[in-house]
Design an enzyme around this catalytic site. Sequence first.
Site, PDB file in Angstrom:
ATOM      1  N   LYS A 205       0.817  -1.218   0.000  1.00 16.35           N
ATOM      2  CA  LYS A 205       0.000   0.000   0.000  1.00 16.35           C
ATOM      3  C   LYS A 205       0.850   1.267   0.000  1.00 16.35           C
ATOM      4  O   LYS A 205       0.390   2.322  -0.421  1.00 16.35           O
ATOM      5  CB  LYS A 205      -0.974  -0.021   1.168  1.00 16.35           C
ATOM      6  CG  LYS A 205      -2.054  -1.063   0.932  1.00 16.35           C
ATOM      7  CD  LYS A 205      -3.179  -1.011   1.918  1.00 16.35           C
ATOM      8  CE  LYS A 205      -4.298  -1.949   1.486  1.00 16.35           C
ATOM      9  NZ  LYS A 205      -3.897  -3.377   1.479  1.00 16.35           N
TER      10      LYS A 205
HETATM   11  C1  LIG Z   1      -4.468  -4.436   0.819  1.00 12.32           C
HETATM   12  C2  LIG Z   1      -3.681  -5.696   0.713  1.00 12.32           C
HETATM   13  C3  LIG Z   1      -4.034  -6.710  -0.209  1.00 12.32           C
HETATM   14  C4  LIG Z   1      -5.247  -6.619  -1.096  1.00 12.32           C
HETATM   15  O1  LIG Z   1      -5.152  -5.645  -2.113  1.00 12.32           O
HETATM   16  P1  LIG Z   1      -6.458  -5.077  -2.822  1.00 12.32           P
HETATM   17  O2  LIG Z   1      -6.000  -3.956  -3.679  1.00 12.32           O
HETATM   18  O3  LIG Z   1      -7.378  -4.634  -1.717  1.00 12.32           O
HETATM   19  O4  LIG Z   1      -7.056  -6.203  -3.620  1.00 12.32           O
HETATM   20  C5  LIG Z   1      -3.223  -7.837  -0.268  1.00 12.32           C
HETATM   21  N1  LIG Z   1      -2.155  -7.990   0.546  1.00 12.32           N
HETATM   22  C6  LIG Z   1      -1.791  -7.043   1.434  1.00 12.32           C
HETATM   23  C7  LIG Z   1      -0.622  -7.294   2.312  1.00 12.32           C
HETATM   24  C8  LIG Z   1      -2.544  -5.864   1.555  1.00 12.32           C
HETATM   25  O5  LIG Z   1      -2.186  -4.941   2.458  1.00 12.32           O
END
Ligand SMILES: *Cc1c(COP(=O)(O)O)cnc(C)c1O
Length: 464
Positions: A112
């Site tokens: 993120k």
């Molecule tokens: C947010 C997240 C996901 C999922 O991603 P999306 O864009 O919501 O599909 C997968 N793995 C981790 C570690 C995350 O923080």
Amino acid sequence: MNPIRYISTRGAQTPLAFKDAVMTGLARDGGLLIPDRIPDVAARLEEWKDLDYPDLAFEIIRLFTDDVPEARLKELIAAAYASFAHPEVVPVRKVGRLHVLELFHGPTLAFKDVALQFLGRLFEEILEERQGRLNILAATSGDTGSAAICGVRGQERIHIFVMHPHDRVSDLQERQMTSVLDANVFNLAVKGSFDDCQLIMKTLFSDLPFKDRHELGTVNSVNWARVLSQIVYYFYAAFRVFEETGAAQVQFTVPTGNFGDILAGWYAKRMGLPISRLVLATNENDILARFFNTGVYAKGQVVPTVNPSMDIQVASNFERWLYYKVGSDPKAVARLMTQFALEGRMEIPRDAKGRVDLEIVAGSSDTRRTLATIKRYHEKHNYLLDPHTAAGVFVAEQYDELDDPMICLSTAHPAKFPDAIEDATGQDLAHHPALDALKKAPTRCEVVENSIDAIKTYLAARAL
Ligand SMILES: *Cc1c(COP(=O)(O)O)cnc(C)c1O
């Protein structure tokens, strides 16, 4: 050509320029904002293939923005990715037959950061220019909170309020948030569940006088700038793997929650990057895997898992994909989404061979398989997968029939989930100096009652 404008998937929003789309988040008609066209870059791949990450990001992001001066955009991008610890920003590692795209070298060790390090700086730029202010409210059960805090910490025109359920997030994730002591950061431990936090969020955002008075905003994954900044690494990773293998096409596997990450890959494919297909991986919360296998999108109960960032009931970015799937028809999207809101279910017709989609296939893992995958990769390849990445790797292995190299997105550093690593391997292997240092770091956090009025009072007193 006309500049790109942002329209709503439900058709009833005046088209917006990029900066307004970023500040708006969700469209006023309840839909999601999407670009009014998708640029075709197939003819530029050759010219882009050796660019470093920030230069490639600049080339891609500029195609979707015409209202940030180019020199400024370049600086924002450079600063965002200078916060990453790896010189390549998002390196690709060969692990067995797979190529692992490590997206976790940002300041909070989760993918993120790729989006939020950019979005935070973009907010700052726009607010400075408009002499504006923003009070960000977020609810988190883990990852999003710390990446969002880290994206805006120290900014003068933003206060960020992050609610997490008191005593119900992991000690490590709590510390990642509460050890940020900047004056514009407010951590609230709500005496309730994550659902309670989300309900408070929803209630405050639907209280329009309150929302407008305090310029409340969000950083959630429906913000177009988040999806946009994630398109870049699909190109970057594909270029590395083309170079290494000589292949002409690649496939990607994406551990999925809210569908933002895989949607970015879908845009990359539409822009002309040769991706043969995208493999969507879920955990036990498999609404999306069920959909891509049956055409039925139906809510289930959320169960807690070892990969909590994939624990979703409704995938907020799904509506963008649906828009294209139904032939860019906003009325059809509005009809389906209304039906889903009322009945908790919608259905898309399958083709003659029973397939829901030709570009995205899907499968799911579960706790046992995910932990076994972590153990196997550690023993065989001496490589530690975090539980989200491991769910993806498990599903990738089920889709091994094409010759195209498989790139698995690695979305978190394993040290963020030490308990799962220990359960899988029987050893305490997952460490990172930044996380180990948190154990001794001072923290600041306010414990608050699970009450809408209590949060409102708290916000009103501390909002910018
Ligand atoms: C947010 C997240 C996901 C999922 O991603 P999306 O864009 O919501 O599909 C997968 N793995 C981790 C570690 C995350 O923080």
